[in-house]
Design an enzyme around this catalytic site. Sequence first.
Site, short mmCIF file in Angstrom:
data_model
loop_
_atom_site.label_atom_id
_atom_site.label_comp_id
_atom_site.label_asym_id
_atom_site.label_seq_id
_atom_site.Cartn_x
_atom_site.Cartn_y
_atom_site.Cartn_z
N LYS A 13 15.28 21.23 -18.86
CA LYS A 13 16.63 20.79 -18.46
C LYS A 13 17.24 19.91 -19.55
O LYS A 13 18.42 20.02 -19.88
CB LYS A 13 16.57 19.98 -17.16
CG LYS A 13 16.31 20.74 -15.90
CD LYS A 13 16.46 19.76 -14.73
CE LYS A 13 16.15 20.35 -13.40
NZ LYS A 13 16.28 19.35 -12.31
N ASP A 69 19.76 18.24 -9.64
CA ASP A 69 18.82 18.90 -8.74
C ASP A 69 19.28 20.34 -8.58
O ASP A 69 20.46 20.61 -8.37
CB ASP A 69 18.73 18.20 -7.38
CG ASP A 69 17.37 18.46 -6.74
OD1 ASP A 69 16.35 18.21 -7.40
OD2 ASP A 69 17.32 18.94 -5.59
N ASP A 152 13.61 31.92 -14.14
CA ASP A 152 14.43 32.73 -15.06
C ASP A 152 13.92 34.15 -15.28
O ASP A 152 14.73 35.08 -15.38
CB ASP A 152 14.60 32.03 -16.41
CG ASP A 152 15.61 30.90 -16.35
OD1 ASP A 152 16.38 30.84 -15.37
OD2 ASP A 152 15.64 30.08 -17.29
P1 ITT Z 1 13.51 16.87 -12.33
O1 ITT Z 1 13.56 16.68 -10.83
O2 ITT Z 1 12.64 15.88 -13.01
O3 ITT Z 1 14.86 16.99 -12.94
P2 ITT Z 1 12.31 19.44 -11.60
O4 ITT Z 1 11.68 20.51 -12.43
O5 ITT Z 1 11.50 18.85 -10.47
O6 ITT Z 1 12.80 18.30 -12.61
P3 ITT Z 1 14.32 20.47 -9.72
O7 ITT Z 1 13.66 19.87 -8.54
O8 ITT Z 1 15.80 20.34 -9.85
O9 ITT Z 1 13.69 19.95 -11.09
O10 ITT Z 1 14.05 22.04 -9.91
C1 ITT Z 1 13.51 22.85 -8.98
C2 ITT Z 1 12.76 23.99 -9.63
O11 ITT Z 1 13.69 25.06 -9.79
C3 ITT Z 1 12.21 23.68 -11.02
O12 ITT Z 1 10.91 23.23 -10.96
C4 ITT Z 1 12.31 25.02 -11.73
O13 ITT Z 1 11.12 25.73 -11.58
C5 ITT Z 1 13.45 25.72 -10.99
N1 ITT Z 1 14.65 25.69 -11.82
C6 ITT Z 1 15.53 24.66 -12.00
N2 ITT Z 1 16.50 25.01 -12.86
C7 ITT Z 1 16.23 26.28 -13.23
C8 ITT Z 1 16.83 27.18 -14.11
O14 ITT Z 1 17.91 26.86 -14.81
N3 ITT Z 1 16.28 28.40 -14.25
C9 ITT Z 1 15.17 28.74 -13.57
N4 ITT Z 1 14.53 27.95 -12.74
C10 ITT Z 1 15.03 26.71 -12.56
#
Ligand code: ITT
Length: 191
Positions: A13, A69, A152
């Site tokens: 991210k 998020d 992805d």
């Molecule tokens: P932070 O909370 O520290 O930001 P995280 O990985 O825990 O990081 P999220 O809870 O927002 O972030 O993300 C949920 C999951 O969704 C994350 O672990 C990824 O596997 C997936 N995800 C998030 N953004 C994505 C994207 O752009 N493309 C594909 N998968 C994504």
Amino acid sequence: MKEIVFATNNRHKLDEIGKITAGRLRILSLADIGCHEEISETGSTLEENALIKARFVREKYGCHCFADDTGLEVEALDGAPGVYSSRYAGAGCNSADNTDKLLKALQKTENRTARFRTVIALLVNGEEHLFDGVIRGKIISEKRGTGGFGYDPVFIPDGHAQTFAELGDETKNSISHRALAIHKLVKYLYS
Ligand code: ITT
């Protein structure tokens, strides 16, 4: 250029947002401000979790910050994994486990419609603002591509024939849920 902390532990991210905002924001990571704690995501919506992460950093470190998020919402699964996208296959599981579980859950399902939704919480000057970004597409039946991260390899955005993992950074970052949300944030900061 405005300096702001991005409250995430997800290096993908951080990398994407750095590329999308190139030259318009000076983004500091949690490591840059010496924050190494895990921030628990106890909310039941993307909005709540984005606010929890951003408030944690503002309250503890007193800086301007934002948090992202993101959830993958699959129509045939009533919006799951949604807010639970990062632990869909259970605590301690990784993205490959989550994606495998998703493919299994959809094995016999014809409706492959899904969307990624990002909510960004921005905390500046004592105010809280939320920005969202949505991209619609479909889930294919096997993983394809090596780019991107998370889900992805199984997500094809509408209007394309390849997954986000095949399309490459530049294309993903020009159309993604995250790009749409962060563009709104940048517009707000510079308006
Ligand atoms: P932070 O909370 O520290 O930001 P995280 O990985 O825990 O990081 P999220 O809870 O927002 O972030 O993300 C949920 C999951 O969704 C994350 O672990 C990824 O596997 C997936 N995800 C998030 N953004 C994505 C994207 O752009 N493309 C594909 N998968 C994504």
